[in-house]
Design a protein around this motif. Structure first.
Motif, PDB file in Angstrom:
ATOM      1  N   PHE A   1      -8.998  -1.358   1.935  1.00  0.00           N
ATOM      2  CA  PHE A   1      -8.721  -2.729   2.383  1.00  0.00           C
ATOM      3  C   PHE A   1      -7.263  -3.092   2.109  1.00  0.00           C
ATOM      4  CE2 PHE A   1      -7.992  -6.995   0.639  1.00  0.00           C
ATOM      5  CZ  PHE A   1      -8.099  -7.741   1.806  1.00  0.00           C
ATOM      6  N   TYR A   2      -6.809  -2.830   0.883  1.00  0.00           N
ATOM      7  CA  TYR A   2      -5.471  -3.268   0.477  1.00  0.00           C
ATOM      8  C   TYR A   2      -4.380  -2.561   1.264  1.00  0.00           C
ATOM      9  CZ  TYR A   2      -1.382  -4.223  -2.405  1.00  0.00           C
ATOM     10  OH  TYR A   2      -0.135  -4.598  -2.832  1.00  0.00           O
ATOM     11  N   TRP A   3      -4.471  -1.229   1.366  1.00  0.00           N
ATOM     12  CA  TRP A   3      -3.393  -0.450   1.966  1.00  0.00           C
ATOM     13  C   TRP A   3      -3.499  -0.327   3.483  1.00  0.00           C
ATOM     14  CZ3 TRP A   3       0.848   0.559  -0.667  1.00  0.00           C
ATOM     15  CH2 TRP A   3       0.785   0.598  -2.068  1.00  0.00           C
ATOM     16  N   CYS A   4      -4.666  -0.575   4.060  1.00  0.00           N
ATOM     17  CA  CYS A   4      -4.853  -0.324   5.496  1.00  0.00           C
ATOM     18  C   CYS A   4      -5.113  -1.579   6.323  1.00  0.00           C
ATOM     19  CB  CYS A   4      -6.004   0.666   5.716  1.00  0.00           C
ATOM     20  SG  CYS A   4      -5.777   2.255   4.896  1.00  0.00           S
ATOM     21  N   THR A   5      -5.428  -2.709   5.663  1.00  0.00           N
ATOM     22  CA  THR A   5      -5.695  -3.922   6.448  1.00  0.00           C
ATOM     23  C   THR A   5      -4.983  -5.157   5.904  1.00  0.00           C
ATOM     24  OG1 THR A   5      -7.690  -4.580   5.203  1.00  0.00           O
ATOM     25  CG2 THR A   5      -7.997  -3.041   7.024  1.00  0.00           C
ATOM     26  N   ASN A   6      -4.354  -5.072   4.737  1.00  0.00           N
ATOM     27  CA  ASN A   6      -3.683  -6.218   4.121  1.00  0.00           C
ATOM     28  C   ASN A   6      -2.348  -6.469   4.819  1.00  0.00           C
ATOM     29  OD1 ASN A   6      -2.600  -8.138   2.472  1.00  0.00           O
ATOM     30  ND2 ASN A   6      -2.723  -6.945   0.597  1.00  0.00           N
ATOM     31  N   GLN A   7      -2.158  -7.675   5.354  1.00  0.00           N
ATOM     32  CA  GLN A   7      -0.995  -7.972   6.182  1.00  0.00           C
ATOM     33  C   GLN A   7       0.331  -7.714   5.471  1.00  0.00           C
ATOM     34  OE1 GLN A   7      -0.914  -8.715   9.407  1.00  0.00           O
ATOM     35  NE2 GLN A   7       1.310  -8.872   9.447  1.00  0.00           N
ATOM     36  N   SER A   8       0.447  -8.078   4.191  1.00  0.00           N
ATOM     37  CA  SER A   8       1.725  -7.926   3.492  1.00  0.00           C
ATOM     38  C   SER A   8       2.106  -6.454   3.329  1.00  0.00           C
ATOM     39  CB  SER A   8       1.674  -8.600   2.116  1.00  0.00           C
ATOM     40  OG  SER A   8       0.780  -7.944   1.258  1.00  0.00           O
ATOM     41  N   ILE A   9       1.127  -5.566   3.388  1.00  0.00           N
ATOM     42  CA  ILE A   9       1.391  -4.125   3.329  1.00  0.00           C
ATOM     43  C   ILE A   9       1.633  -3.571   4.731  1.00  0.00           C
ATOM     44  CG2 ILE A   9       0.343  -1.881   2.828  1.00  0.00           C
ATOM     45  CD1 ILE A   9       1.268  -3.314   0.341  1.00  0.00           C
ATOM     46  N   ILE A  10       0.715  -3.866   5.618  1.00  0.00           N
ATOM     47  CA  ILE A  10       0.722  -3.284   6.956  1.00  0.00           C
ATOM     48  C   ILE A  10       1.954  -3.666   7.768  1.00  0.00           C
ATOM     49  CG2 ILE A  10      -0.468  -3.355   9.182  1.00  0.00           C
ATOM     50  CD1 ILE A  10      -1.718  -1.526   7.194  1.00  0.00           C
ATOM     51  N   GLN A  11       2.494  -4.847   7.503  1.00  0.00           N
ATOM     52  CA  GLN A  11       3.589  -5.344   8.350  1.00  0.00           C
ATOM     53  C   GLN A  11       4.782  -4.399   8.369  1.00  0.00           C
ATOM     54  OE1 GLN A  11       4.029  -9.510   7.962  1.00  0.00           O
ATOM     55  NE2 GLN A  11       5.961  -9.602   9.067  1.00  0.00           N
ATOM     56  N   ARG A  12       5.028  -3.700   7.260  1.00  0.00           N
ATOM     57  CA  ARG A  12       6.151  -2.747   7.250  1.00  0.00           C
ATOM     58  C   ARG A  12       5.915  -1.590   8.220  1.00  0.00           C
ATOM     59  NH1 ARG A  12       6.125  -6.368   4.728  1.00  0.00           N
ATOM     60  NH2 ARG A  12       7.317  -6.972   2.910  1.00  0.00           N
ATOM     61  N   THR A  13       4.679  -1.077   8.227  1.00  0.00           N
ATOM     62  CA  THR A  13       4.396   0.068   9.091  1.00  0.00           C
ATOM     63  C   THR A  13       4.351  -0.342  10.557  1.00  0.00           C
ATOM     64  OG1 THR A  13       2.011  -0.231   8.743  1.00  0.00           O
ATOM     65  CG2 THR A  13       3.145   1.283   7.281  1.00  0.00           C
ATOM     66  N   LEU A  14       3.944  -1.578  10.832  1.00  0.00           N
ATOM     67  CA  LEU A  14       3.938  -2.058  12.214  1.00  0.00           C
ATOM     68  C   LEU A  14       5.348  -2.214  12.754  1.00  0.00           C
ATOM     69  CD1 LEU A  14       1.157  -4.824  12.067  1.00  0.00           C
ATOM     70  CD2 LEU A  14       0.922  -2.407  12.657  1.00  0.00           C
ATOM     71  N   ALA A  15       6.331  -2.282  11.836  1.00  0.00           N
ATOM     72  CA  ALA A  15       7.731  -2.450  12.235  1.00  0.00           C
ATOM     73  C   ALA A  15       8.460  -1.119  12.368  1.00  0.00           C
ATOM     74  CB  ALA A  15       8.448  -3.334  11.220  1.00  0.00           C
ATOM     75  N   ALA A  16       7.730  -0.014  12.339  1.00  0.00           N
ATOM     76  CA  ALA A  16       8.356   1.307  12.419  1.00  0.00           C
ATOM     77  C   ALA A  16       8.943   1.566  13.801  1.00  0.00           C
ATOM     78  CB  ALA A  16       7.328   2.384  12.089  1.00  0.00           C
ATOM     79  N   LYS A  17       9.962   2.453  13.832  1.00  0.00           N
ATOM     80  CA  LYS A  17      10.569   2.833  15.107  1.00  0.00           C
ATOM     81  C   LYS A  17       9.550   3.475  16.037  1.00  0.00           C
ATOM     82  CE  LYS A  17      15.426   3.711  13.911  1.00  0.00           C
ATOM     83  NZ  LYS A  17      16.482   4.749  13.822  1.00  0.00           N
ATOM     84  N   ASN A  18       8.663   4.278  15.455  1.00  0.00           N
ATOM     85  CA  ASN A  18       7.661   4.996  16.220  1.00  0.00           C
ATOM     86  C   ASN A  18       6.543   5.427  15.277  1.00  0.00           C
ATOM     87  OD1 ASN A  18       8.726   7.399  14.893  1.00  0.00           O
ATOM     88  ND2 ASN A  18      10.358   7.370  16.436  1.00  0.00           N
ATOM     89  N   LEU A  19       5.515   6.043  15.821  1.00  0.00           N
ATOM     90  CA  LEU A  19       4.384   6.480  15.002  1.00  0.00           C
ATOM     91  C   LEU A  19       4.818   7.493  13.958  1.00  0.00           C
ATOM     92  CD1 LEU A  19       1.394   6.631  14.279  1.00  0.00           C
ATOM     93  CD2 LEU A  19       1.088   8.271  16.156  1.00  0.00           C
ATOM     94  N   ALA A  20       5.706   8.405  14.320  1.00  0.00           N
ATOM     95  CA  ALA A  20       6.146   9.442  13.382  1.00  0.00           C
ATOM     96  C   ALA A  20       6.789   8.822  12.142  1.00  0.00           C
ATOM     97  CB  ALA A  20       7.118  10.410  14.067  1.00  0.00           C
ATOM     98  N   GLN A  21       7.663   7.830  12.341  1.00  0.00           N
ATOM     99  CA  GLN A  21       8.326   7.184  11.200  1.00  0.00           C
ATOM    100  C   GLN A  21       7.314   6.389  10.368  1.00  0.00           C
ATOM    101  OE1 GLN A  21      11.316   7.605  10.093  1.00  0.00           O
ATOM    102  NE2 GLN A  21      12.201   8.741  11.808  1.00  0.00           N
ATOM    103  N   ALA A  22       6.363   5.744  11.025  1.00  0.00           N
ATOM    104  CA  ALA A  22       5.331   4.999  10.302  1.00  0.00           C
ATOM    105  C   ALA A  22       4.501   5.940   9.434  1.00  0.00           C
ATOM    106  CB  ALA A  22       4.432   4.250  11.290  1.00  0.00           C
TER     107      ALA A  22
END
Length: 534
Positions: free
Chosen positions: A262-283
């Motif tokens: 829940f914390y690492w895969c659905t928590n907005q304050s965590i996920i927002q960084r990965t959603l801002a990645a250049k592409n899937l590979a960088q995420a």
């Protein structure tokens, strides 16, 4: 002179972080939605990893984990080490689907999969958790720990309450500057620089401690440490019937794993960084790099509790004093200012990340759909800044009064997150892997979960609360699937590719994930009866 050196080194490092953050973001276009809320979808793997690590690490982890290991054993490390599995799941399972949908918030995905009402309910739960508990508590606990370590009340001749109030204002104002005026990019860059400092400074504390134990010899210090600390203190594998603060070994594969997912895969304050990645590979790089970083946490956080036990025995009145007492004992004066700046950065990171996520959730999930559906990107950014400023002011004002709350309130509030953490995880997973589960399923599941979790609080259950989550998460999943069987939606759900970013996966993601998993097993073996706990 001692205090002057501490203050100057603190200001120098904190100023360096601010300068680097400004330089890295001065060319960014913060007038667009993606530029402000998602850093222009331009974050790289290393920046994501540094930001994820620093968002997670705050005084609750630094002081709390060391305090828990001081009073019990190395079992507290499981909160960090077990997180590696969740981060690998984030890289391999969650990110490909999130980035394919091109979402900005987790509730936005739930709108795509279910309906707008589901999105707004989940957004409201996230906002409630951040606003009423997390933001004020981060400020207060950070200020409290900072004052305990560096005794600012004694330094400036003021009361402890006044010192904490001043620190709450300082943390809140500086954190707000990053989050409100710099957007996600400034938050992520500052987190990365502070992350390097935390890793170096954090590792220095156990290294200096061991060298002192060995009279200048690191190897002799390790020998002294292992010989004079009881073997059972090194054990991270606790009995199945252990109660808090100890962690029973079965929940590592059940309740704790579900909680970390829940914390690492659905928590907005965590996920927002990965959603801002250049592409899937960088995420994916960012998530996997963070998984490796979590394996280092026991060696510069949890182990400090055992080192404090070696230095002070049972002499500390409060286990939470273990980490602050160790720092003031082993760190030389010339280095204390840098350690102060690193800890200040860790506190800042948790605050500004949560604040940025609150702004994103309100602006995109409530303001635009409810109040101004035709709002321009510039207007949304402007609204976000105003909302962020208001939230920061409220948090700063409320934070000092947390000291008047009953003892153990924070632990109680954290446990209260169990009211919605498991159903949110279940809703996201069912949304991924089913096509016919209808929009009514998540709403019914949320209500049933709250009722069952509430009942568990009043039953005379002498079991660890993570066992309760171990049962309720499968119940949530089963209920949603049952509703899908009894009342399926009319058409199959198909997740369309938004074309937001390149979805080519990182070619080394699976080998890197396997390597990380093997190293995780090695860390557990080291702190077990087959390792140092013999």
């Amino acid at each position: 002179m001692k205090h002057l050196i501490i203050i100057l080194t603190f200001i120098a490092f904190t100023g360096l972080v601010a300068l680097i953050s400004w330089y890295k973001t001065k060319e960014e276009n913060l007038s667009t939605k993606e530029g402000y809320f998602l850093a222009g979808r331009g974050l790289t793997g290393l920046v994501i990893a540094g930001s994820l690590e620093m968002t997670n690490l705050s005084t609750e982890q630094l002081v709390g984990q060391a305090g828990q290991s001081y009073s019990t054993n190395m079992g507290a490390m499981s909160w960090s080490v077990n997180a590696s599995i969740a981060l690998l799941a984030l890289a391999l399972i969650f990110l490909p689907k999130y980035l394919k949908a091109g979402i900005t918030t987790i509730p936005e995905f739930l709108e795509v999969r279910f309906d707008r009402t589901t999105k707004q309910i989940i957004s409201f739960l996230f906002l409630l958790g951040y606003m009423l508990t997390y933001l004020p508590t981060v400020l207060y606990s950070g200020a409290l720990a900072f004052n305990q370590i560096f005794h600012l009340d004694q330094l400036f001749g003021i009361t402890s309450y006044q010192s904490i109030a001043i620190l709450c204002v300082a943390i809140g104002v500086i954190g707000s500057i990053y989050a409100i005026f710099g957007g996600l990019k400034a938050v992520a860059v500052s987190d990365t620089v502070n992350g390097v400092g935390l890793l170096i400074g954090g590792l220095l504390i156990p290294i200096l401690s061991i060298c002192i134990l060995g009279n200048g010899s690191f190897l002799a210090g390790i020998q002294d440490f292992i010989t004079n600390v009881p073997a059972e203190k090194f054990n991270a594998v606790n009995p199945a019937n252990a109660l808090p603060p100890m962690i029973p070994w079965p929940v590592l594969f059940l309740g704790m794993l579900f909680n970390n997912l829940f914390y690492w895969c659905t928590n907005q304050s965590i996920i927002q960084r990965t959603l801002a990645a250049k592409n899937l590979a960088q995420a994916q790089r960012g998530a996997v790099f963070t998984a490796f970083l979590k394996l280092l946490d026991p060696f510069f956080i949890t182990i400090c509790g055992l080192l404090a036990y070696r230095f002070f025995g049972d002499g500390l009145a409060n286990s939470d004093l273990a980490y602050p007492s160790l720092i003031t004992t082993v760190v030389p004066n010339w280095l204390l200012g840098i350690i102060a700046a690193v800890l200040f950065g860790a506190i800042l990171s948790s605050f500004n990340s949560a604040l940025n996520s609150c702004v994103t959730l309100y602006t995109l999930d409530f303001h635009r759909p409810l109040f101004n559906q035709t709002a321009s990107d510039a207007h949304l950014v402007s609204v976000g800044k105003r909302v962020g400023t208001g939230l920061a002011i409220v948090s700063i004002c409320v934070a000092p009064f947390v000291s008047n709350a009953p003892s153990g309130l924070y632990d109680f509030l954290q446990e209260c997150f169990g009211f919605y953490s498991m159903p949110i995880l279940a809703i996201v997973l069912v949304g991924f892997y089913t096509k016919r589960v209808p929009a009514c399923a998540p709403k019914i599941t949320l209500v049933v979960h709250v009722i069952l979790y509430s009942i568990s609080k009043f039953l005379p259950l002498n079991v660890h609360y993570l066992y309760v989550l171990s049962v309720l998460f499968p119940v949530d999943l089963a209920l949603m699937l049952l509703i899908g069987k009894l009342k399926p939606r009319a058409t199959d759900f198909i997740l369309e590719d938004s074309k937001a970013v390149d979805l080519t996966p990182w070619k080394y993601v699976k080998p890197a994930a396997l390597t990380c998993f093997i190293l995780m097993l090695c860390v557990y073996a080291l702190f077990s009866p087959i390792g140092l706990a013999r």
